[in-house]
Design a protein around this motif. Sequence first.
Motif, PDB file in Angstrom:
ATOM      1  N   PHE A 104     112.403 -38.255 -31.475  1.00 48.99           N
ATOM      2  CA  PHE A 104     112.696 -39.441 -31.806  1.00 48.99           C
ATOM      3  C   PHE A 104     114.051 -39.621 -32.370  1.00 48.99           C
ATOM      4  CE2 PHE A 104     110.446 -43.329 -30.293  1.00 48.99           C
ATOM      5  CZ  PHE A 104     110.021 -42.838 -29.831  1.00 48.99           C
ATOM      6  N   LEU A 105     114.946 -39.722 -31.663  1.00 45.91           N
ATOM      7  CA  LEU A 105     116.432 -39.316 -32.311  1.00 45.91           C
ATOM      8  C   LEU A 105     117.854 -40.478 -32.428  1.00 45.91           C
ATOM      9  CD1 LEU A 105     118.635 -37.305 -32.898  1.00 45.91           C
ATOM     10  CD2 LEU A 105     120.067 -37.871 -30.217  1.00 45.91           C
ATOM     11  N   GLU A 106     117.661 -41.298 -33.634  1.00 47.65           N
ATOM     12  CA  GLU A 106     118.797 -42.325 -33.242  1.00 47.65           C
ATOM     13  C   GLU A 106     120.126 -41.671 -33.039  1.00 47.65           C
ATOM     14  OE1 GLU A 106     120.452 -45.371 -36.822  1.00 47.65           O
ATOM     15  OE2 GLU A 106     118.723 -44.503 -37.819  1.00 47.65           O
ATOM     16  N   ALA A 107     120.487 -42.701 -31.903  1.00 51.21           N
ATOM     17  CA  ALA A 107     121.438 -41.507 -31.097  1.00 51.21           C
ATOM     18  C   ALA A 107     123.001 -41.170 -32.169  1.00 51.21           C
ATOM     19  CB  ALA A 107     122.799 -42.690 -29.869  1.00 51.21           C
ATOM     20  N   ILE A 108     123.150 -42.350 -32.210  1.00 49.97           N
ATOM     21  CA  ILE A 108     123.918 -42.056 -34.239  1.00 49.97           C
ATOM     22  C   ILE A 108     123.284 -42.317 -35.067  1.00 49.97           C
ATOM     23  CG2 ILE A 108     125.886 -43.096 -35.743  1.00 49.97           C
ATOM     24  CD1 ILE A 108     127.850 -43.179 -32.301  1.00 49.97           C
ATOM     25  N   PRO A 109     122.936 -41.663 -36.264  1.00 46.50           N
ATOM     26  CA  PRO A 109     121.971 -42.436 -37.230  1.00 46.50           C
ATOM     27  C   PRO A 109     123.219 -43.298 -38.381  1.00 46.50           C
ATOM     28  CG  PRO A 109     121.665 -40.186 -37.348  1.00 46.50           C
ATOM     29  CD  PRO A 109     122.565 -39.908 -35.914  1.00 46.50           C
ATOM     30  N   HIS A 110     123.140 -44.112 -37.460  1.00 47.31           N
ATOM     31  CA  HIS A 110     123.826 -45.825 -38.192  1.00 47.31           C
ATOM     32  C   HIS A 110     122.718 -46.259 -39.659  1.00 47.31           C
ATOM     33  CE1 HIS A 110     126.909 -45.830 -36.087  1.00 47.31           C
ATOM     34  NE2 HIS A 110     126.526 -45.735 -34.531  1.00 47.31           N
ATOM     35  N   ASN A 111     121.629 -46.020 -39.400  1.00 46.81           N
ATOM     36  CA  ASN A 111     120.844 -46.370 -40.781  1.00 46.81           C
ATOM     37  C   ASN A 111     121.527 -45.991 -42.180  1.00 46.81           C
ATOM     38  OD1 ASN A 111     118.921 -48.621 -40.099  1.00 46.81           O
ATOM     39  ND2 ASN A 111     118.812 -47.569 -38.532  1.00 46.81           N
ATOM     40  N   ILE A 112     122.275 -44.741 -42.117  1.00 47.87           N
ATOM     41  CA  ILE A 112     122.713 -44.374 -43.408  1.00 47.87           C
ATOM     42  C   ILE A 112     124.624 -43.971 -42.890  1.00 47.87           C
ATOM     43  CG2 ILE A 112     120.664 -42.346 -44.000  1.00 47.87           C
ATOM     44  CD1 ILE A 112     121.489 -40.783 -42.365  1.00 47.87           C
ATOM     45  N   GLY A 113     124.789 -45.608 -42.594  1.00 46.81           N
ATOM     46  CA  GLY A 113     126.358 -45.413 -42.335  1.00 46.81           C
ATOM     47  C   GLY A 113     126.558 -44.743 -40.957  1.00 46.81           C
ATOM     48  N   CYS A 114     127.447 -43.892 -41.183  1.00 47.35           N
ATOM     49  CA  CYS A 114     127.203 -43.229 -39.791  1.00 47.35           C
ATOM     50  C   CYS A 114     127.471 -41.840 -39.496  1.00 47.35           C
ATOM     51  CB  CYS A 114     129.216 -43.495 -38.821  1.00 47.35           C
ATOM     52  SG  CYS A 114     129.713 -43.215 -37.028  1.00 47.35           S
ATOM     53  N   VAL A 115     126.733 -41.169 -38.951  1.00 45.00           N
ATOM     54  CA  VAL A 115     126.528 -39.459 -39.095  1.00 45.00           C
ATOM     55  C   VAL A 115     125.929 -39.502 -37.976  1.00 45.00           C
ATOM     56  CG1 VAL A 115     125.151 -37.047 -39.858  1.00 45.00           C
ATOM     57  CG2 VAL A 115     125.280 -39.757 -41.222  1.00 45.00           C
ATOM     58  N   LEU A 116     127.766 -38.597 -37.255  1.00 41.53           N
ATOM     59  CA  LEU A 116     128.095 -38.083 -36.461  1.00 41.53           C
ATOM     60  C   LEU A 116     126.754 -36.779 -35.894  1.00 41.53           C
ATOM     61  CD1 LEU A 116     131.542 -38.985 -35.295  1.00 41.53           C
ATOM     62  CD2 LEU A 116     129.519 -39.883 -34.221  1.00 41.53           C
ATOM     63  N   PRO A 117     126.388 -37.232 -34.389  1.00 37.47           N
ATOM     64  CA  PRO A 117     125.343 -35.878 -33.966  1.00 37.47           C
ATOM     65  C   PRO A 117     126.095 -34.621 -33.060  1.00 37.47           C
ATOM     66  CG  PRO A 117     125.160 -37.653 -32.412  1.00 37.47           C
ATOM     67  CD  PRO A 117     125.717 -38.526 -33.516  1.00 37.47           C
ATOM     68  N   ASP A 168     112.945 -29.764 -22.891  1.00 37.90           N
ATOM     69  CA  ASP A 168     112.983 -29.868 -21.214  1.00 37.90           C
ATOM     70  C   ASP A 168     111.557 -28.525 -21.162  1.00 37.90           C
ATOM     71  OD1 ASP A 168     114.205 -32.012 -20.370  1.00 37.90           O
ATOM     72  OD2 ASP A 168     115.699 -30.810 -19.721  1.00 37.90           O
ATOM     73  N   GLU A 169     111.903 -27.608 -22.244  1.00 36.31           N
ATOM     74  CA  GLU A 169     111.781 -26.583 -22.742  1.00 36.31           C
ATOM     75  C   GLU A 169     110.261 -26.635 -22.923  1.00 36.31           C
ATOM     76  OE1 GLU A 169     114.918 -23.097 -23.382  1.00 36.31           O
ATOM     77  OE2 GLU A 169     112.970 -23.163 -25.034  1.00 36.31           O
ATOM     78  N   HIS A 170     109.779 -27.573 -23.460  1.00 34.53           N
ATOM     79  CA  HIS A 170     108.139 -27.336 -24.190  1.00 34.53           C
ATOM     80  C   HIS A 170     107.620 -29.009 -23.936  1.00 34.53           C
ATOM     81  CE1 HIS A 170     108.604 -24.033 -27.601  1.00 34.53           C
ATOM     82  NE2 HIS A 170     109.643 -24.629 -27.370  1.00 34.53           N
ATOM     83  N   GLY A 171     108.278 -29.474 -22.532  1.00 35.16           N
ATOM     84  CA  GLY A 171     107.190 -30.519 -22.225  1.00 35.16           C
ATOM     85  C   GLY A 171     107.357 -31.531 -23.682  1.00 35.16           C
ATOM     86  N   ILE A 172     108.088 -31.956 -24.457  1.00 35.79           N
ATOM     87  CA  ILE A 172     108.609 -32.785 -24.784  1.00 35.79           C
ATOM     88  C   ILE A 172     109.183 -33.744 -24.719  1.00 35.79           C
ATOM     89  CG2 ILE A 172     109.504 -33.709 -27.288  1.00 35.79           C
ATOM     90  CD1 ILE A 172     108.695 -30.696 -27.645  1.00 35.79           C
ATOM     91  N   VAL A 173     109.142 -35.543 -24.841  1.00 38.09           N
ATOM     92  CA  VAL A 173     109.572 -36.728 -24.111  1.00 38.09           C
ATOM     93  C   VAL A 173     110.612 -36.398 -25.064  1.00 38.09           C
ATOM     94  CG1 VAL A 173     109.058 -39.155 -23.974  1.00 38.09           C
ATOM     95  CG2 VAL A 173     107.588 -37.901 -23.228  1.00 38.09           C
ATOM     96  N   LEU A 174     112.215 -36.889 -25.156  1.00 38.20           N
ATOM     97  CA  LEU A 174     112.896 -37.022 -25.924  1.00 38.20           C
ATOM     98  C   LEU A 174     113.342 -38.549 -25.826  1.00 38.20           C
ATOM     99  CD1 LEU A 174     115.343 -35.591 -27.107  1.00 38.20           C
ATOM    100  CD2 LEU A 174     116.965 -35.342 -25.289  1.00 38.20           C
ATOM    101  N   VAL A 175     113.242 -38.955 -27.220  1.00 36.28           N
ATOM    102  CA  VAL A 175     114.091 -40.215 -26.802  1.00 36.28           C
ATOM    103  C   VAL A 175     115.422 -40.632 -27.802  1.00 36.28           C
ATOM    104  CG1 VAL A 175     113.081 -42.808 -27.317  1.00 36.28           C
ATOM    105  CG2 VAL A 175     111.312 -41.130 -26.653  1.00 36.28           C
ATOM    106  N   PHE A 176     115.722 -41.586 -27.257  1.00 36.74           N
ATOM    107  CA  PHE A 176     117.010 -42.203 -27.882  1.00 36.74           C
ATOM    108  C   PHE A 176     116.680 -43.258 -28.717  1.00 36.74           C
ATOM    109  CE2 PHE A 176     120.841 -39.196 -26.196  1.00 36.74           C
ATOM    110  CZ  PHE A 176     120.270 -37.937 -26.622  1.00 36.74           C
ATOM    111  N   ASP A 177     116.968 -42.997 -29.774  1.00 32.24           N
ATOM    112  CA  ASP A 177     116.698 -44.641 -30.330  1.00 32.24           C
ATOM    113  C   ASP A 177     118.017 -45.079 -30.458  1.00 32.24           C
ATOM    114  OD1 ASP A 177     116.551 -47.515 -32.048  1.00 32.24           O
ATOM    115  OD2 ASP A 177     115.376 -46.526 -33.267  1.00 32.24           O
TER     116      ASP A 177
END
Length: 435
Positions: free
Chosen positions: A209-222, A235-244
């Motif tokens: 789970f990725l906050e597309a930009i972690p805005h709950n701590i202001g603004c920290v750009l990925p 993709d390599e490990h068959g993991i579901v990537l979720v953008f919150d």
Amino acid sequence: MNAHPKMPNSHSQALAKRAGQVIPGGVNSATRRLARPYSWDWAEGAYIRDVDGNTYLDYHAAFGPILLGHNHPGVNAAVAEALHGVDMVGVGVTEAEIRLAEKVVEHVPSAEMALTFSSGSEATYMAVRLARGVTGRSKLIKFQGTFHGWHDYLLMNIISSPEKIGQKDPGSAGQLQDAIDNTIVVRFNDLDAVEAAIAAHPGEIAAIFLEAIPHNIGCVLPRQDFVEGLRRLCDEHGIVLVFDEVITGFRHGLGGYQAKLGVKPDLTTMAKAIANGYPCAVVAGRRDLMMQFSTAPGGKVFVGGTYNGHPVGTAAALATIAALEDGSVYERTFRLGERMRTGLQEIADRLGIAMISAGYGSVFTPYFMDGTVERYEDLLRNDTARDVGFRSAMIEHGIFMLPLAIKRNHISAAHSEADVERTLDVAETVLKTMR
Ligand SMILES: Cc1ncc(COP(=O)(O)O)c(C=O)c1O
């Protein structure tokens, strides 16, 4: 004692006292309880007014939903019209629900199908369950400093105290130990750390789970390579990537922040700004995954909700999308956001105050510190007293910024150039007193 002498608050105080008799703590969500009580009776455009008659220029935006401005006439008219139609029947679907899903699919790059809920927490909860249901795995990866809602699975390591960094830091009493054990917290913007976490739990990670930009701590750009690396690892490990994208969705573009990144997650969650203040949330994503929800025949991941696709939230979301489609709201709010960020930085630099004017698009967050910010851990250098002091002084001058450290501020389409210039003038006055 009234800490804001220019702002009377006896009526707010009286209501807070009354509220405290029947509502625990006098508020309906924990982050609404501030040192000074507030009660509101009017909001329009960029302005809000408390019950004592104090009017504020609002940058809090109710934690983010207000993108077009408070009480937007177009959105309210659409809601009013919806009230004349079918209220709720509870089986089947309405054309409005279909149109909303079509619009999400049209605009959000990774969305092939969409389901509608009422709140962001419901959306992220359902994304967790879907990821587990389709992978048959239990563990989740989230990042230090991100927030994904109130449920047990992801309520961990948000604004952690320094001694909790690197440890499990659950957000609430009553969280299941099993949920805490199955959520792995990793440093943000650190792909090696993600790789190590996956290697330590081979074949066990259901989702990242990725906050597309972690805005709950202001603004920290990925970092771009970080997000691209997450995509590759998933993709390599068959993991579901979720953008919150509960905050970033529609606030930073109709395609969410993923459109700027050019990276497609498997699932996306959105809420807040998608309906400009009305309850509406979405889970969208890959068709093969979405078809595993039990709304589809044979779908094995149960999904339900009496208010899912509610006509009010749906109408508000459709009207919000209509207001955003010509791009002028983004042109305006991004321009004003840029002016605010550069203006604040210029004032702080001129006054010799250590401050990083962070943000993106319509969001701005002054951190009271030097150096760079790549992750939550860097924000431990933020001067909390100065940060809260600045915000409180701004409020005293009629400019509402949530008086909690590292929280983001939002510009809406209703803010004017003059509002921003006034904010910068007041900020200069306040910062001068902080030298
Ligand atoms: C990134 C993110 N995800 C999920 C949520 C939960 O949304 P809601 O408060 O609508 O349940 C929030 C709320 O602040 C959020 O910021």
